[in-house]
Design a protein around this motif. Structure first.
Motif, PDB file in Angstrom:
ATOM      1  N   ALA A  91      16.725  53.561  62.841  1.00 44.85           N
ATOM      2  CA  ALA A  91      15.780  53.235  61.774  1.00 44.85           C
ATOM      3  C   ALA A  91      16.451  52.420  60.679  1.00 44.85           C
ATOM      4  O   ALA A  91      15.885  51.446  60.172  1.00 44.85           O
ATOM      5  N   LEU A  92      17.663  52.815  60.300  1.00 47.95           N
ATOM      6  CA  LEU A  92      18.406  52.082  59.267  1.00 47.95           C
ATOM      7  C   LEU A  92      18.762  50.673  59.748  1.00 47.95           C
ATOM      8  O   LEU A  92      18.755  49.708  58.978  1.00 47.95           O
ATOM      9  N   SER A  93      19.054  50.555  61.048  1.00 45.77           N
ATOM     10  CA  SER A  93      19.410  49.260  61.617  1.00 45.77           C
ATOM     11  C   SER A  93      18.218  48.315  61.634  1.00 45.77           C
ATOM     12  O   SER A  93      18.303  47.164  61.190  1.00 45.77           O
ATOM     13  N   ILE A 206      10.170  59.438  62.723  1.00 48.55           N
ATOM     14  CA  ILE A 206      11.489  59.433  62.092  1.00 48.55           C
ATOM     15  C   ILE A 206      11.853  58.020  61.651  1.00 48.55           C
ATOM     16  O   ILE A 206      12.373  57.808  60.546  1.00 48.55           O
ATOM     17  N   ARG A 207      11.569  57.040  62.479  1.00 46.64           N
ATOM     18  CA  ARG A 207      11.886  55.646  62.182  1.00 46.64           C
ATOM     19  C   ARG A 207      11.219  55.190  60.897  1.00 46.64           C
ATOM     20  O   ARG A 207      11.851  54.643  59.996  1.00 46.64           O
ATOM     21  N   GLN A 208       9.903  55.407  60.793  1.00 51.95           N
ATOM     22  CA  GLN A 208       9.157  54.915  59.643  1.00 51.95           C
ATOM     23  C   GLN A 208       9.470  55.696  58.365  1.00 51.95           C
ATOM     24  O   GLN A 208       9.570  55.108  57.289  1.00 51.95           O
ATOM     25  N   MET A 209       9.626  57.007  58.470  1.00 50.79           N
ATOM     26  CA  MET A 209       9.966  57.794  57.277  1.00 50.79           C
ATOM     27  C   MET A 209      11.348  57.432  56.754  1.00 50.79           C
ATOM     28  O   MET A 209      11.550  57.285  55.545  1.00 50.79           O
ATOM     29  N   THR A 210      12.302  57.274  57.661  1.00 47.14           N
ATOM     30  CA  THR A 210      13.668  56.920  57.260  1.00 47.14           C
ATOM     31  C   THR A 210      13.701  55.545  56.603  1.00 47.14           C
ATOM     32  O   THR A 210      14.347  55.348  55.562  1.00 47.14           O
ATOM     33  N   SER A 211      13.000  54.585  57.196  1.00 49.13           N
ATOM     34  CA  SER A 211      12.963  53.232  56.645  1.00 49.13           C
ATOM     35  C   SER A 211      12.330  53.237  55.252  1.00 49.13           C
ATOM     36  O   SER A 211      12.877  52.650  54.307  1.00 49.13           O
ATOM     37  N   ALA A 212      11.175  53.911  55.112  1.00 53.33           N
ATOM     38  CA  ALA A 212      10.479  53.953  53.827  1.00 53.33           C
ATOM     39  C   ALA A 212      11.332  54.622  52.754  1.00 53.33           C
ATOM     40  O   ALA A 212      11.406  54.142  51.614  1.00 53.33           O
ATOM     41  N   LEU A 213      11.984  55.732  53.110  1.00 54.77           N
ATOM     42  CA  LEU A 213      12.836  56.442  52.145  1.00 54.77           C
ATOM     43  C   LEU A 213      14.039  55.596  51.733  1.00 54.77           C
ATOM     44  O   LEU A 213      14.462  55.642  50.574  1.00 54.77           O
ATOM     45  N   SER A 214      14.593  54.842  52.674  1.00 59.93           N
ATOM     46  CA  SER A 214      15.747  53.987  52.370  1.00 59.93           C
ATOM     47  C   SER A 214      15.372  52.915  51.360  1.00 59.93           C
ATOM     48  O   SER A 214      16.111  52.631  50.416  1.00 59.93           O
ATOM     49  N   TYR A 215      14.197  52.307  51.560  1.00 58.65           N
ATOM     50  CA  TYR A 215      13.705  51.333  50.587  1.00 58.65           C
ATOM     51  C   TYR A 215      13.482  52.002  49.238  1.00 58.65           C
ATOM     52  O   TYR A 215      13.886  51.487  48.192  1.00 58.65           O
ATOM     53  N   ILE A 217      14.571  54.810  47.860  1.00 54.03           N
ATOM     54  CA  ILE A 217      15.695  55.413  47.141  1.00 54.03           C
ATOM     55  C   ILE A 217      16.790  54.411  46.797  1.00 54.03           C
ATOM     56  O   ILE A 217      17.447  54.518  45.756  1.00 54.03           O
ATOM     57  N   ILE A 218      16.971  53.382  47.665  1.00 53.70           N
ATOM     58  CA  ILE A 218      18.100  52.461  47.475  1.00 53.70           C
ATOM     59  C   ILE A 218      17.658  51.049  47.075  1.00 53.70           C
ATOM     60  O   ILE A 218      17.955  50.581  45.969  1.00 53.70           O
ATOM     61  N   LEU A 223      16.740  46.627  43.094  1.00 48.92           N
ATOM     62  CA  LEU A 223      16.145  45.329  42.769  1.00 48.92           C
ATOM     63  C   LEU A 223      15.155  45.420  41.608  1.00 48.92           C
ATOM     64  O   LEU A 223      14.494  44.426  41.287  1.00 48.92           O
ATOM     65  N   HIS A 224      15.046  46.618  41.002  1.00 48.09           N
ATOM     66  CA  HIS A 224      14.092  46.849  39.901  1.00 48.09           C
ATOM     67  C   HIS A 224      12.681  46.438  40.332  1.00 48.09           C
ATOM     68  O   HIS A 224      11.965  45.732  39.605  1.00 48.09           O
ATOM     69  N   GLY A 225      12.302  46.892  41.520  1.00 51.15           N
ATOM     70  CA  GLY A 225      11.035  46.450  42.098  1.00 51.15           C
ATOM     71  C   GLY A 225       9.839  47.357  41.911  1.00 51.15           C
ATOM     72  O   GLY A 225       8.729  47.004  42.329  1.00 51.15           O
ATOM     73  N   TYR A 226      10.017  48.529  41.273  1.00 52.09           N
ATOM     74  CA  TYR A 226       8.885  49.452  41.153  1.00 52.09           C
ATOM     75  C   TYR A 226       7.725  48.947  40.295  1.00 52.09           C
ATOM     76  O   TYR A 226       6.563  49.263  40.590  1.00 52.09           O
ATOM     77  N   PRO A 227       7.970  48.140  39.253  1.00 51.19           N
ATOM     78  CA  PRO A 227       6.815  47.568  38.534  1.00 51.19           C
ATOM     79  C   PRO A 227       5.889  46.759  39.453  1.00 51.19           C
ATOM     80  O   PRO A 227       4.660  46.850  39.339  1.00 51.19           O
ATOM     81  N   LEU A 228       6.485  45.984  40.367  1.00 54.68           N
ATOM     82  CA  LEU A 228       5.681  45.214  41.312  1.00 54.68           C
ATOM     83  C   LEU A 228       4.971  46.134  42.305  1.00 54.68           C
ATOM     84  O   LEU A 228       3.825  45.888  42.688  1.00 54.68           O
TER      85      LEU A 228
END
Length: 314
Positions: A91-93, A206-215, A217-218, A223-228
């Protein structure tokens, strides 16, 4: 070969081909999303935020399905196993790593060259599957992999002015990195699904949850992207993102099911024909004109897919 094995082989080919349709349509919708307000006002940040929201809603769709089936707890338990750890790596890859490299490639080399270079991921996956998963690959299959990649490059390539500046070559390296990580994802996913308690839908969850959480949390905080994110979530475009997330779930569910049945190399090559379906979707719904390049590329891709599918009885 037993009748059951032949049936599973045909099913795997069908699922792989159908996954390409879902991802092709999804790709066009993502393009519409990025070109819409508020994303079009944040050119450099938009692709990564759109990718995050896409995987976020996709993870919700697949999690809801697992909850309805009463199997979500089994997905969470899988995180504690060796197979789950392997799937997290996949998922991370394929998620944050490949997508970040891909968008950096677009930034430095342009869409045309980045897309063309990244489309070689099935070839990389086939080589990795051959060496690490010991998947049997005959000449016909190898020829199909090569033809599929050539066809995709023909479809995606649009002649532009060749810029020899250093940033161009840096972009090519980033795009190559994306291809490597996407190739790795298919192989790691196939490896992770060899566990006796793993089914493709668990792997996708697992793939989608891991990918979404990685975006979440990290990457997005970095990138200070939460306002967008919040601006997009409260706009009308959010419903199109929800639909795109559903198509993403469909694509990965079909894709992982395919590589589970027919192997990483064949599954990836069939999924890679999404470029054909993306362009066809643009022709039908957006009015993009058909040209000779499209016809030639489409024919090459289809021939490659047929060769990759191979003789199921063998």
């Amino acid at each position: 070969m037993t009748k059951k094995s032949i049936k599973e082989g045909r099913k795997g080919i069908g699922l792989g081909a159908t996954s390409a349709v879902a991802w092709g349509v999804d790709t066009v919708i993502i393009g519409v999303i990025i070109a819409s307000t508020p994303f079009k006002e944040a050119v450099m940040l938009a692709p990564i935020i759109a990718a995050f929201m896409h995987d976020f809603f996709s993870s919700i769709w697949i999690s809801l399905l697992m909850i309805i089936k009463g199997e979500f707890l089994n997905v969470l338990k899988l995180y504690k196993t060796k197979s789950g750890a392997i799937l997290v790596l996949g998922a991370l890859s394929g998620g944050p790593l490949a997508m970040s490299f891909y968008f950096l490639g677009i930034q430095y080399a342009g869409v045309t060259y980045a897309a063309s270079i990244a489309s070689i991921f099935p070839g990389i996956g086939a080589v990795l599957a051959f060496f690490f998963l010991k998947e049997k690959m005959n000449r016909r299959t190898w020829s199909g992999v090569v033809l599929s990649i050539i066809g995709v490059i023909v479809l995606a390539y649009v002649p532009t002015k060749f810029d020899t500046e250093s940033t161009f070559f840096i972009g090519i390296l980033f795009a190559l990195g994306a291809a490597i990580f996407w190739g790795l994802e298919g192989v790691i996913g196939a490896w992770g699904m060899r566990g006796k308690d793993v089914v493709p839908l668990y792997a996708i969850n697992i793939r989608q949850m891991t990918s979404a959480l990685s975006y979440a949390i990290i990457l997005v905080p970095l990138l200070h992207g939460y306002p967008l994110v919040f601006e997009a979530a409260t706009s009308d475009i959010v419903w199109l993102i929800v639909i795109a997330g559903f198509l993403g779930t469909a694509n990965y569910s079909l894709y992982y099911s395919s590589i589970n049945l027919i192997g990483a190399a064949r599954g990836q090559s069939l999924n890679n024909t999404y470029v054909f379906w993306a362009i066809l979707t643009e022709i039908v719904f957006i009015g993009t004109r058909v040209n000779f390049q499209f016809v030639i590329g489409a024919i090459i891709v289809l021939i490659g897919s047929i060769l990759v599918s191979g003789n199921i009885k063998k």
